[in-house]
Design a protein around this motif. Sequence first.
Motif, short mmCIF file in Angstrom:
data_model
loop_
_atom_site.label_atom_id
_atom_site.label_comp_id
_atom_site.label_asym_id
_atom_site.label_seq_id
_atom_site.Cartn_x
_atom_site.Cartn_y
_atom_site.Cartn_z
N ARG A 16 39.81 60.64 14.16
CA ARG A 16 38.80 61.28 14.65
C ARG A 16 38.98 62.60 15.43
O ARG A 16 39.84 62.74 16.47
CB ARG A 16 38.00 60.34 15.65
N GLY A 17 38.69 63.59 14.71
CA GLY A 17 39.06 65.11 15.09
C GLY A 17 38.71 65.13 16.70
O GLY A 17 37.48 64.94 16.84
N GLY A 18 39.53 65.55 17.49
CA GLY A 18 39.20 65.69 18.91
C GLY A 18 38.85 64.41 19.66
O GLY A 18 38.57 64.63 20.96
N ILE A 19 38.84 63.24 19.06
CA ILE A 19 38.76 62.02 19.73
C ILE A 19 40.02 61.30 19.91
O ILE A 19 40.35 60.78 20.88
CB ILE A 19 37.42 61.28 19.05
N GLU A 20 40.48 60.90 18.55
CA GLU A 20 41.65 59.86 18.73
C GLU A 20 42.30 60.02 17.32
O GLU A 20 41.53 59.83 16.16
CB GLU A 20 40.88 58.67 18.96
N THR A 21 43.68 60.23 17.19
CA THR A 21 44.29 59.99 16.23
C THR A 21 45.63 59.16 16.20
O THR A 21 46.45 59.33 17.17
CB THR A 21 44.86 61.59 15.60
N GLN A 29 57.27 49.70 10.47
CA GLN A 29 57.39 49.39 11.82
C GLN A 29 57.47 50.82 12.74
O GLN A 29 58.22 51.02 13.67
CB GLN A 29 58.69 48.64 12.30
N LEU A 30 56.57 51.84 12.24
CA LEU A 30 56.50 52.98 12.95
C LEU A 30 54.86 53.66 12.89
O LEU A 30 53.97 53.04 12.39
CB LEU A 30 57.47 54.17 12.26
N ALA A 31 54.47 54.57 13.80
CA ALA A 31 53.58 55.02 14.02
C ALA A 31 53.51 56.61 14.25
O ALA A 31 54.57 57.14 14.73
CB ALA A 31 52.82 54.44 15.12
N PHE A 32 52.36 57.35 13.75
CA PHE A 32 52.28 58.68 14.00
C PHE A 32 51.09 59.01 14.94
O PHE A 32 50.06 58.47 14.65
CB PHE A 32 52.14 59.33 12.62
N ASP A 33 51.48 59.46 16.00
CA ASP A 33 50.50 59.93 17.07
C ASP A 33 50.00 58.50 17.59
O ASP A 33 49.92 57.35 17.06
CB ASP A 33 49.38 60.54 16.68
N ALA A 34 49.83 58.78 18.97
CA ALA A 34 49.33 57.42 19.92
C ALA A 34 47.83 57.45 19.93
O ALA A 34 47.17 56.34 20.47
CB ALA A 34 49.98 57.34 21.29
N GLY A 35 47.04 58.59 19.70
CA GLY A 35 45.63 58.25 19.96
C GLY A 35 45.49 57.80 21.50
O GLY A 35 46.12 58.25 22.31
N ARG A 36 44.39 57.18 21.68
CA ARG A 36 44.20 56.43 23.02
C ARG A 36 44.95 54.92 22.95
O ARG A 36 44.50 54.10 23.93
CB ARG A 36 42.68 56.46 23.41
N CYS A 37 45.93 54.94 22.18
CA CYS A 37 46.59 53.64 22.04
C CYS A 37 46.06 52.31 21.53
O CYS A 37 45.60 51.59 22.49
CB CYS A 37 47.44 53.48 23.35
N PRO A 38 45.34 52.39 20.44
CA PRO A 38 44.83 50.98 19.89
C PRO A 38 45.74 50.08 19.97
O PRO A 38 47.06 50.32 19.96
CB PRO A 38 44.62 51.49 18.37
N TYR A 39 45.18 48.72 20.39
CA TYR A 39 46.31 47.64 20.88
C TYR A 39 47.20 47.51 19.76
O TYR A 39 48.40 47.11 20.05
CB TYR A 39 45.44 46.44 21.20
#
Length: 277
Positions: A16-21, A29-39
């Motif tokens: 979500r632009g401006g909210i969470e990515t 076993q990898l991720a790109f960007d943490a956003g607000r840290c979904p569990y």
Amino acid sequence: MVKFEHKDVFVDAMGRGGIETCYILPRYQLAFDAGRCPYALVDIPRLFLTHAHLDHAAGIPYYISQRSLRHLPSPEIYCPHEIVDTLQDILRLWQKLEGYEYPLTVRGLEVGSRVEVRKDMYVRALRSFHRVPSRGYALMRQSRKLKEEFLSLPGKEIQRMKEQGKKIFEDRDIPLFVFSGDSTIEFLTENSEAREATVLFLECTYIDDKRPVAKAREWGHIHLDEVLENRALFQNEKIVLTHFSRRYTKRFIAQVLKRKIQDEEFLSRLFILAHED
Ligand SMILES: [Zn+2]
Ligand SMILES: [Zn+2]
């Protein structure tokens, strides 16, 4: 989270632009960007950060802290090299506030840096174009193929040439998944990995005339009109448009796309990553 799946690429996606990515690829076993840290991110040991705007990075202290609480190894965090020191400072301050120290692994990446993630796979940092230091990322799979001129030879002949040590194979690294992070359209025009990725996650913050191309460029983003202008460049099997401005509902995005895109073949490769509310 939206589930996206194409061939070997499974993504649990929040965009979500401006909210969470935050895009999680559990299989690798990898991720790109943490956003607000979904569990679900807490289980993932390796994080690649495109840039430090808070809709992409706010979850990092929580992510590290949660892994520590659960006695999971400290994660490997990769980010643009320009921001390593500041990011480490913030994370140390959080440790101070929490009254607890955990080991930190933050590594800065230059454009072109490479991080091994599996024997036959690595992540390459790509140039991206935003208002703060930023990188895009390509998940690359190494593959070795018989050179075209030998394709019609019988197996025995190939075996013989192999034994003689002839160079009959060529190495070709395939961009399986590419993520632009936040960037202007130059991300596409300047990176062949983006154009050739099997799956391309491309930010498309603005789509209508109220926020025209010039505005998108001013803020370091992509407008749908630029995606369409450059339609011929996309060789991807799937193009995932994401990071839409929160001004647009999912329904509105679908309507605009239907109105603006007549090319059925292009449309069939598009995936709209928008959330319900
Ligand atoms: Zn953003
Ligand atoms: Zn940004």
